[in-house]
Write an enzyme that holds these catalytic residues in place. Structure first.
Site, PDB file in Angstrom:
ATOM      1  N   GLU A 108       0.847  -1.207   0.000  1.00 43.46           N
ATOM      2  CA  GLU A 108       0.000   0.000   0.000  1.00 43.46           C
ATOM      3  C   GLU A 108       0.870   1.241   0.000  1.00 43.46           C
ATOM      4  OE1 GLU A 108      -2.425   0.024   3.546  1.00 43.46           O
ATOM      5  OE2 GLU A 108      -3.976  -1.186   2.601  1.00 43.46           O
ATOM      6  N   LYS A 109       0.338   2.319  -0.513  1.00 45.08           N
ATOM      7  CA  LYS A 109       0.946   3.635  -0.345  1.00 45.08           C
ATOM      8  C   LYS A 109       0.991   3.929   1.162  1.00 45.08           C
ATOM      9  CE  LYS A 109       2.172   7.863  -1.633  1.00 45.08           C
ATOM     10  NZ  LYS A 109       3.522   7.965  -2.196  1.00 45.08           N
ATOM     11  N   GLU A 121      -9.106  -1.879   8.711  1.00 49.75           N
ATOM     12  CA  GLU A 121      -9.477  -3.218   9.172  1.00 49.75           C
ATOM     13  C   GLU A 121     -10.888  -3.153   9.713  1.00 49.75           C
ATOM     14  OE1 GLU A 121      -6.799  -4.633  12.239  1.00 49.75           O
ATOM     15  OE2 GLU A 121      -5.052  -4.172  11.004  1.00 49.75           O
ATOM     16  N   ASN A 131     -12.942  -4.886  12.887  1.00 49.08           N
ATOM     17  CA  ASN A 131     -12.910  -5.749  14.067  1.00 49.08           C
ATOM     18  C   ASN A 131     -14.304  -6.308  14.291  1.00 49.08           C
ATOM     19  OD1 ASN A 131     -10.200  -5.055  14.592  1.00 49.08           O
ATOM     20  ND2 ASN A 131     -10.906  -3.158  15.520  1.00 49.08           N
ATOM     21  N   ARG A 134     -15.643  -7.801  16.890  1.00 51.87           N
ATOM     22  CA  ARG A 134     -15.892  -8.093  18.310  1.00 51.87           C
ATOM     23  C   ARG A 134     -16.334  -6.820  19.034  1.00 51.87           C
ATOM     24  NH1 ARG A 134     -10.385  -6.945  17.574  1.00 51.87           N
ATOM     25  NH2 ARG A 134      -9.786  -5.134  18.797  1.00 51.87           N
TER      26      ARG A 134
END
Ligand code: MV4
Length: 445
Positions: free
Chosen positions: A200-201, A288, A290, A292
């Site tokens: 990724e950049k 990302e 998550n 949970r």
């Protein structure tokens, strides 16, 4: 609704879940290792089952022992809390096979978000902005150099099995590409048994802003606004707050819509967090998801005035969500109080707590399993309390936090309280002038 929930966790989160279950009229089962036999979760639950010795591999991660505890207590659902088995797709699958409700998304959803390249591809399809980079996995150094040249240095090499900063390397120029490539792959192999990487950049001086979402079993996904978690040290969050001092109405609308798109596209069920990097131009990129309940969920609870564990249990039981998103009505900051020595590289400081006095008063909440006479075991994470303050404005919230930190007495072990006290007086922090690099230059006096 569930009749009996087994809580496959320990510490403050186990207590937190037990409290909501009691208010909902749901029976609770605690599980514990021999090191936690004096834990408050053991005392506050209706039943408690010892699942093994101190080491988490043999206890809180011991799936056969946990499933045996479910069977003998006749629980109909498992709440995994955070950490341990919370994002373990194999465990969620075993629960599915046993017809025990895993309070969280399906095994397949956990898997799709656990693999970062799959998660990123899913987000691109859903129309969520992602950091420009390689189209999927990068096979070799030649291909990596070619792609990096096209997107422009600096770039990041990231492990697809990664998350939380492991197996991740910055590459400043082509000359150091090979070296960083090898380091990233070796670390990924050692940490995850999977050395597949993507590129990724590199986003410079980003803020970490995450959107809390919740989805039901009927295809509805709503957002509950953001938390700013930019103040971290070695990928461990130290404080979290809501709303983000960098947020604008317009940015919240865009990020909230993106997070909902992310959730809707996978028919997300349960509470989840969509993490974004936000650059200085307020452009944001999916990082990302998550799957949970997170440590910092109380910050959102306080600003929107909802019990997130209650909402989580409700959607797990099949209840429908209302269609409206939630927006912050107050300001809230959470300080993570760890049994660590901030004057000694935050080295763990387990042991006997000889004196313990929690701060109190209007707008002050302490989520903790610690008490005077409690011994912090060396086997698990070092967080022993969360000090959560809310007020009408950020300024008042910081003032209240400073007052509450000053009231907190923990004797016998070292804690991060002195760090938080100094942070509350830091000019850049007070101005909201910080990003994920903040701790690289912060110096404790
Ligand atoms: C990045 C980044 C800059 N550019 N990706 C750190 C953990 C993992 N979730 C992703 N991380 C980062 N990814 C690109 N393309 C900077 C980080 C990062 C970071 C992110 C959030 C919070 C703290 C951080 C500390 C260092 C690096």
């Amino acid at each position: 609704m569930f009749k009996k929930i087994l809580i496959a966790n320990r510490g403050e989160i186990a207590l937190r879940i037990i409290r909501t279950c009691k208010e909902m009229g749901i029976k609770t089962v605690a599980v514990y290792s021999t090191a936690d036999r004096d834990g408050l979760h053991v005392r506050f639950a209706d039943e408690a089952v010892c699942i093994g010795p101190a080491s988490s591999t043999d206890s809180y991660l011991n799936v056969p022992a946990i499933m045996a505890a479910v069977e003998i207590t006749n629980a109909d659902a498992i709440h995994p809390g955070y950490g341990f088995l919370a994002e373990n797709a194999d465990f969620a699958e075993i629960c599915e096979e046993y017809s025990i409700k895993f309070i969280g998304p399906s095994a397949q959803m956990i898997r799709s978000m656990g693999d970062k390249v799959t998660a990123k591809e899913t987000m691109i399809k859903a129309g969520v902005p992602v950091v420009p980079g390689s189209d999927g996995l990068v096979k070799n150094i030649a291909q990596g150099k070619k792609i990096s040249g096209e997107i422009g240095y600096p770039v990041m090499i990231k492990a697809t099995a990664g998350g939380g900063g492991k197996g991740m390397r910055i590459v400043a120029d082509e000359e150091e590409f090979e070296d960083q490539w090898n380091k990233a792959r070796n670390e990924a192999k050692a940490s995850f048994g999977n050395d597949a990487v993507y590129i990724e950049k590199f986003v410079e001086e980003p803020r970490h802003i995450e959107i809390q979402v919740i989805g039901d079993q009927h295809g509805n996904v709503i957002h509950l606004s953001e938390r700013d978690c930019s103040i971290q040290r070695r990928h461990q969050k130290l404080i979290e707050e809501a709303p983000s001092p960098f947020m604008t109405k317009e940015l919240r609308k865009r990020m909230g819509e993106a997070a909902i798109k992310a959730g809707m596209s996978i028919k997300y069920e349960g509470v989840g967090t969509v993490e974004f990097l936000v650059d200085k131009n307020r452009d944001f990129y999916f990082m990302e998801m998550n799957t949970r309940i997170q440590v910092e969920h109380p910050v959102t609870e306080e600003v929107i005035d909802r019990d997130l564990i209650k909402e989580q249990i409700r959607v797990a039981a099949g209840d429908k969500l209302g269609g409206k998103n939630y927006f912050p009505k107050l300001h809230c900051i959470e300080c993570r109080i760890n049994a660590e020595d901030p004057y000694n590289d935050f080295r763990p400081s387990p042991g006997l707590i000889k004196q313990f006095h929690s701060p109190k008063g209007h707008g002050v909440r302490v989520d903790t399993h610690a008490y005077a006479g409690y011994t912090v075991p060396p086997y698990y994470d070092s967080m022993i309390a969360k000090l959560i303050c809310k007020a009408e404005t950020r300024e008042e919230c910081i003032t209240k936090m400073r007052r509450a930190l000053g009231e907190f007495v923990i004797e016998g072990i070292k804690t991060t309280i002195p760090f938080h006290l100094q942070l509350m007086d830091n000019e850049d922090f007070r101005k909201g002038n910080f990003n994920t690099g903040f701790m690289n230059t912060f110096e404790l006096e």
